[in-house]
Write a protein that holds these residues in place. Structure first.
Motif, short mmCIF file in Angstrom:
data_model
loop_
_atom_site.label_atom_id
_atom_site.label_comp_id
_atom_site.label_asym_id
_atom_site.label_seq_id
_atom_site.Cartn_x
_atom_site.Cartn_y
_atom_site.Cartn_z
N GLY A 127 0.91 -1.20 -0.33
CA GLY A 127 -0.03 -0.34 0.08
C GLY A 127 0.71 1.32 0.20
O GLY A 127 0.27 2.90 -0.10
N VAL A 128 2.07 1.25 0.10
CA VAL A 128 3.08 2.27 -0.09
C VAL A 128 2.82 3.19 -1.13
O VAL A 128 2.86 2.55 -2.70
CB VAL A 128 4.41 1.57 0.14
N LYS A 129 2.42 4.80 -1.56
CA LYS A 129 2.40 5.24 -2.81
C LYS A 129 4.07 5.29 -3.53
O LYS A 129 4.56 5.92 -2.88
CB LYS A 129 1.97 6.54 -2.72
N PRO A 130 3.56 4.92 -4.61
CA PRO A 130 4.31 4.97 -5.53
C PRO A 130 5.04 6.32 -5.53
O PRO A 130 4.97 7.20 -5.28
CB PRO A 130 4.63 5.48 -6.48
N GLY A 131 6.14 6.32 -5.35
CA GLY A 131 7.28 7.95 -5.58
C GLY A 131 7.30 8.90 -7.74
O GLY A 131 6.16 7.66 -8.16
N SER A 132 7.57 10.26 -7.17
CA SER A 132 7.02 10.60 -8.59
C SER A 132 7.58 9.63 -9.69
O SER A 132 7.14 9.62 -11.06
CB SER A 132 7.61 11.65 -8.48
N MET A 133 8.88 8.85 -9.76
CA MET A 133 9.55 8.56 -10.86
C MET A 133 8.90 7.13 -11.07
O MET A 133 8.65 6.45 -12.18
CB MET A 133 11.64 7.82 -10.60
N ALA A 134 8.05 6.12 -10.10
CA ALA A 134 7.77 5.24 -10.14
C ALA A 134 6.62 5.38 -10.98
O ALA A 134 5.55 4.46 -11.75
CB ALA A 134 8.02 4.19 -8.67
N GLN A 135 5.34 6.21 -10.14
CA GLN A 135 4.56 7.00 -11.14
C GLN A 135 4.39 7.39 -12.18
O GLN A 135 3.57 6.63 -13.31
CB GLN A 135 4.38 8.22 -9.61
N SER A 136 5.41 8.01 -12.66
CA SER A 136 5.61 8.34 -13.75
C SER A 136 5.96 7.54 -15.10
O SER A 136 4.67 6.66 -15.97
CB SER A 136 7.08 8.93 -14.26
N TYR A 137 6.81 5.82 -14.21
CA TYR A 137 6.86 4.92 -15.00
C TYR A 137 5.59 3.83 -15.08
O TYR A 137 4.97 3.30 -16.28
CB TYR A 137 7.58 3.98 -14.64
N LEU A 138 4.62 3.72 -13.97
CA LEU A 138 3.61 3.57 -14.09
C LEU A 138 1.93 4.06 -14.99
O LEU A 138 1.17 3.71 -15.95
CB LEU A 138 2.91 3.64 -12.42
N ASP A 139 2.68 5.15 -15.16
CA ASP A 139 1.84 5.99 -16.68
C ASP A 139 1.33 6.11 -17.46
O ASP A 139 0.70 5.52 -18.04
CB ASP A 139 1.66 7.60 -15.70
#
Length: 239
Positions: free
Chosen positions: A212-224
């Motif tokens: 449940g830890v929220k992805p950081g900005s770089m991981a979120q960018s990869y996910l998007d």
């Protein structure tokens, strides 16, 4: 004259590498990202995005294919993606989506090696795999005798290693992790999304995201980016 041309090439190729890679987003750094809190999108890849067409062009799994400048298009490797994904027990759509994610930089063997002289920890091959990940993945596999240095020239090996790396990440993730209908945990992330984040940010971060830890900005960018490539990846592999 031959000596002069050799010296010119020695300086120009690294300079070209610096210019091209400096303009591209350096996704290699994202693979070492710490699991830091950030925003999280609620969007997930649509499960009903079915293929409407098949990619044109026969796939080329020969090692020499990697040396053809400008020849790389992930969809051309759909057959190999399906084969290696099936053997490794992972989703071919996931593997293809990761290939699209990792296609942000030119995958030319000479350019990759030139850049590696300046950045020794850079990734190799069309799946952008680091040496440590490759060496860990190949243990006990039928490509255990192969070398990480071969990845830029042998795209089929790069696909095979990426598929089995995802297989190993799935084993670490466990059967009950991942949302999107799986009934498990994952902070709203599907199992495939968690595996893609594991491929990008490492197994430790993947397991943190599963808790449940929220992805950081770089991981979120990869996910998007993965979500943006999801429908295209489905069309490429036929589902």
């Amino acid at each position: 004259m031959a000596e002069g041309r050799t010296q010119w090439r020695w300086w120009v190729v690294p300079l070209l590498a610096l210019i091209v890679w400096g303009m591209a987003r350096d996704g290699d750094d994202a693979k070492g990202e710490r699991a830091s809190p950030s925003h999280r999108s609620s969007d997930r890849p649509s499960s009903d995005a079915r293929p409407s067409d098949k990619p044109t062009g026969a796939p080329d799994d020969s090692p020499s294919a990697g040396s053809r400048k400008g020849s790389y298009e992930p969809a051309r490797y759909a057959r190999q993606v399906r084969t290696h994904a099936r053997e490794a027990g992972i989703s071919p759509r996931l593997l293809m989506a990761i290939l699209y994610n990792e296609a942000y930089k030119p995958h030319d063997p000479e350019l990759e090696r030139s850049w590696q002289r300046f950045k020794p920890d850079a990734a190799f091959g069309i799946a952008n795999m680091h040496r440590t990940a490759f060496d860990e993945t190949k243990r006990g596999k039928d490509f255990a005798s192969r070398s990480w240095e071969e990845l830029p020239d042998d795209r089929d090996l790069a696909l095979k290693a990426a598929a089995w790396h995802l297989h190993d990440l799935a084993a670490q993730l466990g059967p009950d992790s991942g949302g999107a209908g799986s009934g498990g945990s994952g902070g709203g992330l599907s199992r495939d999304e968690l595996l893609a984040l594991g491929y990008n940010a490492g197994s430790g971060n993947m397991q943190a995201f599963a808790r449940g830890v929220k992805p950081g900005s770089m991981a979120q960018s990869y996910l998007d980016k993965l979500r943006g490539n999801w429908a295209k990846a489905g069309r490429a592999v036929g589902g």
